[in-house]
Write a protein that holds these residues in place. Structure first.
Motif, PDB file in Angstrom:
ATOM      1  N   LYS A   1       0.832  -1.211   0.000  1.00  0.00           N
ATOM      2  CA  LYS A   1       0.000   0.000   0.000  1.00  0.00           C
ATOM      3  C   LYS A   1       0.867   1.261   0.000  1.00  0.00           C
ATOM      4  O   LYS A   1       0.555   2.238  -0.690  1.00  0.00           O
ATOM      5  CB  LYS A   1      -0.945   0.020   1.207  1.00  0.00           C
ATOM      6  CG  LYS A   1      -2.027  -1.034   1.161  1.00  0.00           C
ATOM      7  CD  LYS A   1      -3.100  -0.670   0.191  1.00  0.00           C
ATOM      8  CE  LYS A   1      -4.239  -1.676   0.243  1.00  0.00           C
ATOM      9  NZ  LYS A   1      -5.059  -1.646  -0.943  1.00  0.00           N
ATOM     10  N   ALA A   2       1.948   1.255   0.767  1.00  0.00           N
ATOM     11  CA  ALA A   2       2.837   2.421   0.821  1.00  0.00           C
ATOM     12  C   ALA A   2       3.484   2.659  -0.543  1.00  0.00           C
ATOM     13  O   ALA A   2       3.513   3.798  -1.035  1.00  0.00           O
ATOM     14  CB  ALA A   2       3.911   2.216   1.886  1.00  0.00           C
ATOM     15  N   LEU A   3       3.968   1.595  -1.161  1.00  0.00           N
ATOM     16  CA  LEU A   3       4.600   1.732  -2.479  1.00  0.00           C
ATOM     17  C   LEU A   3       3.579   2.108  -3.549  1.00  0.00           C
ATOM     18  O   LEU A   3       3.872   2.892  -4.448  1.00  0.00           O
ATOM     19  CB  LEU A   3       5.335   0.449  -2.865  1.00  0.00           C
ATOM     20  CG  LEU A   3       6.643   0.195  -2.119  1.00  0.00           C
ATOM     21  CD1 LEU A   3       7.172  -1.199  -2.427  1.00  0.00           C
ATOM     22  CD2 LEU A   3       7.674   1.254  -2.451  1.00  0.00           C
TER      23      LEU A   3
ATOM     24  N   SER B   1      12.135   1.259   5.664  1.00  0.00           N
ATOM     25  CA  SER B   1      11.934   1.576   7.081  1.00  0.00           C
ATOM     26  C   SER B   1      10.805   0.739   7.679  1.00  0.00           C
ATOM     27  O   SER B   1      10.903   0.282   8.823  1.00  0.00           O
ATOM     28  CB  SER B   1      11.625   3.058   7.268  1.00  0.00           C
ATOM     29  OG  SER B   1      12.740   3.825   6.921  1.00  0.00           O
ATOM     30  N   LEU B   2       9.732   0.550   6.917  1.00  0.00           N
ATOM     31  CA  LEU B   2       8.630  -0.304   7.380  1.00  0.00           C
ATOM     32  C   LEU B   2       9.129  -1.723   7.649  1.00  0.00           C
ATOM     33  O   LEU B   2       8.775  -2.345   8.656  1.00  0.00           O
ATOM     34  CB  LEU B   2       7.505  -0.345   6.337  1.00  0.00           C
ATOM     35  CG  LEU B   2       6.662   0.914   6.178  1.00  0.00           C
ATOM     36  CD1 LEU B   2       5.763   0.797   4.950  1.00  0.00           C
ATOM     37  CD2 LEU B   2       5.828   1.162   7.435  1.00  0.00           C
ATOM     38  N   VAL B   3       9.949  -2.232   6.745  1.00  0.00           N
ATOM     39  CA  VAL B   3      10.474  -3.596   6.895  1.00  0.00           C
ATOM     40  C   VAL B   3      11.421  -3.671   8.092  1.00  0.00           C
ATOM     41  O   VAL B   3      11.375  -4.639   8.860  1.00  0.00           O
ATOM     42  CB  VAL B   3      11.179  -4.076   5.605  1.00  0.00           C
ATOM     43  CG1 VAL B   3      11.825  -5.432   5.806  1.00  0.00           C
ATOM     44  CG2 VAL B   3      10.181  -4.133   4.450  1.00  0.00           C
ATOM     45  N   GLU B   4      12.245  -2.660   8.282  1.00  0.00           N
ATOM     46  CA  GLU B   4      13.170  -2.662   9.421  1.00  0.00           C
ATOM     47  C   GLU B   4      12.414  -2.625  10.749  1.00  0.00           C
ATOM     48  O   GLU B   4      12.799  -3.306  11.702  1.00  0.00           O
ATOM     49  CB  GLU B   4      14.156  -1.494   9.331  1.00  0.00           C
ATOM     50  CG  GLU B   4      15.279  -1.751   8.358  1.00  0.00           C
ATOM     51  CD  GLU B   4      15.963  -3.102   8.548  1.00  0.00           C
ATOM     52  OE1 GLU B   4      16.382  -3.428   9.676  1.00  0.00           O
ATOM     53  OE2 GLU B   4      16.050  -3.865   7.561  1.00  0.00           O
ATOM     54  N   LYS B   5      11.343  -1.843  10.810  1.00  0.00           N
ATOM     55  CA  LYS B   5      10.543  -1.804  12.038  1.00  0.00           C
ATOM     56  C   LYS B   5       9.896  -3.167  12.286  1.00  0.00           C
ATOM     57  O   LYS B   5       9.894  -3.673  13.405  1.00  0.00           O
ATOM     58  CB  LYS B   5       9.472  -0.716  11.954  1.00  0.00           C
ATOM     59  CG  LYS B   5       8.580  -0.717  13.194  1.00  0.00           C
ATOM     60  CD  LYS B   5       7.760   0.489  13.354  1.00  0.00           C
ATOM     61  CE  LYS B   5       6.848   0.498  14.549  1.00  0.00           C
ATOM     62  NZ  LYS B   5       6.938  -0.539  15.528  1.00  0.00           N
ATOM     63  N   TYR B   6       9.375  -3.771  11.227  1.00  0.00           N
ATOM     64  CA  TYR B   6       8.786  -5.112  11.330  1.00  0.00           C
ATOM     65  C   TYR B   6       9.829  -6.108  11.826  1.00  0.00           C
ATOM     66  O   TYR B   6       9.559  -6.921  12.714  1.00  0.00           O
ATOM     67  CB  TYR B   6       8.238  -5.533   9.961  1.00  0.00           C
ATOM     68  CG  TYR B   6       7.767  -6.959   9.894  1.00  0.00           C
ATOM     69  CD1 TYR B   6       6.530  -7.330  10.402  1.00  0.00           C
ATOM     70  CD2 TYR B   6       8.555  -7.950   9.318  1.00  0.00           C
ATOM     71  CE1 TYR B   6       6.091  -8.635  10.338  1.00  0.00           C
ATOM     72  CE2 TYR B   6       8.125  -9.257   9.246  1.00  0.00           C
ATOM     73  CZ  TYR B   6       6.895  -9.600   9.758  1.00  0.00           C
ATOM     74  OH  TYR B   6       6.470 -10.904   9.694  1.00  0.00           O
ATOM     75  N   ARG B   7      11.028  -6.036  11.263  1.00  0.00           N
ATOM     76  CA  ARG B   7      12.108  -6.953  11.646  1.00  0.00           C
ATOM     77  C   ARG B   7      12.452  -6.769  13.134  1.00  0.00           C
ATOM     78  O   ARG B   7      12.606  -7.748  13.866  1.00  0.00           O
ATOM     79  CB  ARG B   7      13.332  -6.695  10.769  1.00  0.00           C
ATOM     80  CG  ARG B   7      14.449  -7.685  10.942  1.00  0.00           C
ATOM     81  CD  ARG B   7      15.595  -7.407   9.974  1.00  0.00           C
ATOM     82  NE  ARG B   7      15.393  -8.167   8.752  1.00  0.00           N
ATOM     83  CZ  ARG B   7      15.257  -7.640   7.542  1.00  0.00           C
ATOM     84  NH1 ARG B   7      15.322  -6.345   7.357  1.00  0.00           N
ATOM     85  NH2 ARG B   7      15.077  -8.406   6.493  1.00  0.00           N
ATOM     86  N   ALA B   8      12.541  -5.522  13.578  1.00  0.00           N
ATOM     87  CA  ALA B   8      12.856  -5.246  14.987  1.00  0.00           C
ATOM     88  C   ALA B   8      11.739  -5.751  15.908  1.00  0.00           C
ATOM     89  O   ALA B   8      12.017  -6.349  16.957  1.00  0.00           O
ATOM     90  CB  ALA B   8      13.071  -3.749  15.187  1.00  0.00           C
TER      91      ALA B   8
END
Length: 183
Positions: free
Chosen positions: A11-13, A72-79
């Motif tokens: 959705k963001a992309l 950034s969305l993926v990094e937050k998800y990963r964290a």
């Protein structure tokens, strides 16, 4: 934690791509005017080229910003996914008492605890730790923790990396749909 990170990133992309498409259309329209031969060289040079160049810079900046936002969305998800493997006292069940009694547990006892606590990451980790510390071999049972989340994040990294080459193209939305398997 975002449980449907794929949809969130898509959705963001998709939204960013729609914005970029507007500038692409405007730039393409300018390109047509430049190539048409209907305008004086001065108009082309003084008006159209600067506008086109500004649009190209805007498209590049917006594309980079969109890709960075997706990363950034993926990094937050990963964290957030990493935190799921932290022991959580709220997930302790009465089975914890069995580890504290000093009564020797058998493999079938550990197996029963694992079955009763299926989906409970804290109790699963504690049961397997107990088994390991006490030399109880649990054949074929391993704790892989957030492996599914890691695989999802890694897949998204790859999709974003590939899509970064397409986001500023006219067919970007079609490519995005294909990458995310959206009809």
């Amino acid at each position: 934690m975002d449980t449907n990170i794929m949809q969130t990133v898509y959705k963001a992309l998709e939204a960013s791509t729609a914005e970029i498409e507007k500038n692409l259309a405007e730039r393409d329209s300018l390109e047509e005017k430049i190539k048409s031969g209907r305008y004086s060289p001065q108009t082309v040079q003084k008006e159209f080229h600067p506008k086109r160049d500004a649009l190209n810079q805007q498209i590049k900046a917006d594309s980079e910003k969109a890709i960075q936002a997706a990363k950034s969305l993926v990094e937050k998800y990963r964290a957030d996914a990493e935190k799921l493997d932290n022991l959580n006292p709220a997930e302790l069940t009465d089975d914890i008492k069995l580890f504290q009694t000093g009564i020797p547990l058998l493999p079938r006892d550990i197996q029963a605890i694992l079955e009763r606590n299926s989906g409970n990451r804290t109790m699963t980790q504690l049961a397997l730790r107990y088994a390991k510390e006490h030399g109880i071999e649990m054949v074929g049972i391993n704790y892989i923790g957030g492996e599914a989340e890691r695989q999802t994040a890694n897949s998204l990294d790859e999709i974003i990396r590939y899509y970064s080459r397409w986001i500023d193209k006219r067919n970007a939305k079609d490519v995005l749909r294909r990458f995310f398997n959206v009809e």
